[in-house]
Write a protein that holds these residues in place. Structure first.
Motif, PDB file in Angstrom:
ATOM      1  N   UNK A   1      10.770  48.439  28.992  1.00 45.07           N
ATOM      2  CA  UNK A   1      11.600  48.897  27.895  1.00 45.07           C
ATOM      3  C   UNK A   1      10.688  49.127  26.683  1.00 45.07           C
ATOM      4  N   UNK A   2      10.748  50.329  26.135  1.00 41.12           N
ATOM      5  CA  UNK A   2       9.913  50.635  24.974  1.00 41.12           C
ATOM      6  C   UNK A   2      10.616  50.231  23.689  1.00 41.12           C
ATOM      7  N   UNK A   3       9.906  50.340  22.585  1.00 42.94           N
ATOM      8  CA  UNK A   3      10.420  49.897  21.289  1.00 42.94           C
ATOM      9  C   UNK A   3      11.653  50.690  20.865  1.00 42.94           C
ATOM     10  N   UNK A   4      11.635  51.994  21.085  1.00 41.42           N
ATOM     11  CA  UNK A   4      12.780  52.826  20.695  1.00 41.42           C
ATOM     12  C   UNK A   4      14.043  52.408  21.438  1.00 41.42           C
ATOM     13  N   UNK A   5      13.952  52.164  22.717  1.00 40.13           N
ATOM     14  CA  UNK A   5      15.116  51.736  23.501  1.00 40.13           C
ATOM     15  C   UNK A   5      15.642  50.391  23.017  1.00 40.13           C
ATOM     16  N   UNK A   6      14.730  49.499  22.662  1.00 45.97           N
ATOM     17  CA  UNK A   6      15.123  48.188  22.155  1.00 45.97           C
ATOM     18  C   UNK A   6      15.876  48.318  20.831  1.00 45.97           C
ATOM     19  N   UNK A   7      15.365  49.162  19.946  1.00 47.26           N
ATOM     20  CA  UNK A   7      16.014  49.365  18.638  1.00 47.26           C
ATOM     21  C   UNK A   7      17.380  50.010  18.816  1.00 47.26           C
ATOM     22  N   UNK A   8      17.480  51.024  19.666  1.00 49.85           N
ATOM     23  CA  UNK A   8      18.758  51.697  19.902  1.00 49.85           C
ATOM     24  C   UNK A   8      19.767  50.721  20.500  1.00 49.85           C
ATOM     25  N   UNK A   9      19.321  49.865  21.394  1.00 50.35           N
ATOM     26  CA  UNK A   9      20.235  48.898  21.997  1.00 50.35           C
ATOM     27  C   UNK A   9      20.703  47.861  20.983  1.00 50.35           C
ATOM     28  N   UNK A  10      19.831  47.471  20.055  1.00 51.94           N
ATOM     29  CA  UNK A  10      20.208  46.460  19.059  1.00 51.94           C
ATOM     30  C   UNK A  10      21.199  47.006  18.039  1.00 51.94           C
ATOM     31  N   UNK A  11      21.107  48.296  17.692  1.00 54.97           N
ATOM     32  CA  UNK A  11      22.022  48.865  16.699  1.00 54.97           C
ATOM     33  C   UNK A  11      22.996  49.837  17.347  1.00 54.97           C
ATOM     34  N   UNK A  12      23.381  49.537  18.562  1.00 54.29           N
ATOM     35  CA  UNK A  12      24.313  50.358  19.317  1.00 54.29           C
ATOM     36  C   UNK A  12      25.614  50.496  18.531  1.00 54.29           C
ATOM     37  N   UNK A  13      26.129  51.716  18.421  1.00 61.13           N
ATOM     38  CA  UNK A  13      27.352  51.954  17.665  1.00 61.13           C
ATOM     39  C   UNK A  13      28.605  51.685  18.494  1.00 61.13           C
ATOM     40  N   UNK A  14      28.446  51.296  19.750  1.00 60.46           N
ATOM     41  CA  UNK A  14      29.593  50.837  20.519  1.00 60.46           C
ATOM     42  C   UNK A  14      29.835  49.389  20.111  1.00 60.46           C
ATOM     43  N   UNK A  15      30.552  49.219  19.059  1.00 59.05           N
ATOM     44  CA  UNK A  15      30.622  47.947  18.353  1.00 59.05           C
ATOM     45  C   UNK A  15      31.229  46.810  19.150  1.00 59.05           C
ATOM     46  N   UNK A  16      32.288  47.080  19.882  1.00 60.33           N
ATOM     47  CA  UNK A  16      33.018  45.985  20.505  1.00 60.33           C
ATOM     48  C   UNK A  16      32.261  45.330  21.650  1.00 60.33           C
ATOM     49  N   UNK A  17      31.243  45.978  22.156  1.00 69.06           N
ATOM     50  CA  UNK A  17      30.430  45.363  23.195  1.00 69.06           C
ATOM     51  C   UNK A  17      29.106  44.849  22.633  1.00 69.06           C
ATOM     52  N   UNK A  18      28.963  44.888  21.321  1.00 66.49           N
ATOM     53  CA  UNK A  18      27.720  44.496  20.673  1.00 66.49           C
ATOM     54  C   UNK A  18      27.876  43.103  20.061  1.00 66.49           C
ATOM     55  N   UNK A  19      26.978  42.214  20.390  1.00 64.30           N
ATOM     56  CA  UNK A  19      27.031  40.846  19.867  1.00 64.30           C
ATOM     57  C   UNK A  19      26.943  40.813  18.347  1.00 64.30           C
ATOM     58  N   UNK A  20      26.165  41.731  17.758  1.00 62.05           N
ATOM     59  CA  UNK A  20      25.984  41.738  16.306  1.00 62.05           C
ATOM     60  C   UNK A  20      27.299  41.986  15.579  1.00 62.05           C
ATOM     61  N   UNK A  21      28.170  42.786  16.148  1.00 61.15           N
ATOM     62  CA  UNK A  21      29.473  43.030  15.524  1.00 61.15           C
ATOM     63  C   UNK A  21      30.283  41.739  15.449  1.00 61.15           C
ATOM     64  N   UNK A  22      30.300  40.991  16.534  1.00 65.30           N
ATOM     65  CA  UNK A  22      31.093  39.756  16.565  1.00 65.30           C
ATOM     66  C   UNK A  22      30.496  38.690  15.658  1.00 65.30           C
ATOM     67  N   UNK A  23      29.181  38.665  15.542  1.00 62.94           N
ATOM     68  CA  UNK A  23      28.537  37.747  14.597  1.00 62.94           C
ATOM     69  C   UNK A  23      28.908  38.133  13.173  1.00 62.94           C
ATOM     70  N   UNK A  24      28.859  39.434  12.865  1.00 64.92           N
ATOM     71  CA  UNK A  24      29.224  39.902  11.524  1.00 64.92           C
ATOM     72  C   UNK A  24      30.685  39.587  11.215  1.00 64.92           C
ATOM     73  N   UNK A  25      31.561  39.742  12.202  1.00 65.58           N
ATOM     74  CA  UNK A  25      32.984  39.434  12.007  1.00 65.58           C
ATOM     75  C   UNK A  25      33.181  37.944  11.716  1.00 65.58           C
ATOM     76  N   UNK A  26      32.472  37.093  12.446  1.00 65.69           N
ATOM     77  CA  UNK A  26      32.571  35.644  12.213  1.00 65.69           C
ATOM     78  C   UNK A  26      32.052  35.270  10.827  1.00 65.69           C
ATOM     79  N   UNK A  27      30.942  35.864  10.415  1.00 66.16           N
ATOM     80  CA  UNK A  27      30.386  35.583   9.087  1.00 66.16           C
ATOM     81  C   UNK A  27      31.328  36.086   7.999  1.00 66.16           C
ATOM     82  N   UNK A  28      31.910  37.261   8.224  1.00 65.68           N
ATOM     83  CA  UNK A  28      32.849  37.831   7.245  1.00 65.68           C
ATOM     84  C   UNK A  28      34.020  36.886   6.995  1.00 65.68           C
TER      85      UNK A  28
END
Length: 174
Positions: A1-28
């Motif tokens: 996995x190259x760096x670009x793929x890693x970055x795209x996967x981390x900021x994936x706009x499919x929010x509901x399957x992204x862990x970062x969205x749920x973390x942000x919701x909990x913090x909110x």
């Protein structure tokens, strides 16, 4: 996995399957229920336990935050309401008329936070309208926090149900 793929996967706009969205919701929601009228809720417990200077600090902090909130509302209220209606309408159209999942995720965060803002504004006006002693002020802040937490519970439930529906429909049909 190259760096670009890693970055795209981390900021994936499919929010509901992204862990970062749920973390942000909990913090909110954690932040929303901790900061009642702009004052950290632990000050209420400290004022209740210790009284004296802690109670006076709570009174002062609430007075400062209420004056600040009501000043901002009185000066920019119409503009703020207009902007929020524009933002929420745009997100609703993008999310639910055009199927943009990121906009759906933002609606499920922004819309309930507008309700929280109205709860805080209503409590601020009530505190300013009638003088509150220490006990009445703590009771008002506790009641306001309870209402905010109710909105949070409903919001998180609706978001989880909608997120599961989105993930299942994409997994099954997409």
């Amino acid at each position: 996995m190259d760096l670009f793929s890693l970055i795209v996967e981390m900021i994936d706009l499919r929010s509901f399957s992204n862990l970062w969205y749920w973390i942000a919701l909990a913090v909110l929601w954690s932040s929303a229920s901790h900061w009642v009228l702009g004052v950290p809720y632990d000050m209420v417990g400290r004022a209740s336990r210790m009284g004296g200077q802690a109670a006076q600090d709570l009174q002062d902090a609430v007075r400062i935050q209420i004056n600040r909130l009501l000043y901002i509302t009185d000066i920019t209220g119409v503009f703020l309401i207009s902007f929020m209606f524009f933002l929420v309408t745009t997100l609703l159209l993008l999310g639910f008329a055009y199927g943009v999942e990121f906009a759906q995720a933002l609606v499920l965060m922004v819309l309930p936070m507008n309700v929280v803002g109205l709860i805080n504004l209503s409590a601020a006006r009530a505190v300013q309208a009638t003088p509150h002693d220490d006990r009445a002020l703590r009771s008002r802040l506790t009641r306001t926090r309870f209402y905010i937490q109710l909105v949070g519970i409903v919001s998180i439930f609706v978001t989880a149900i909608w997120g599961m529906y989105q993930n299942l429909s994409i997994g099954v049909f997409g």
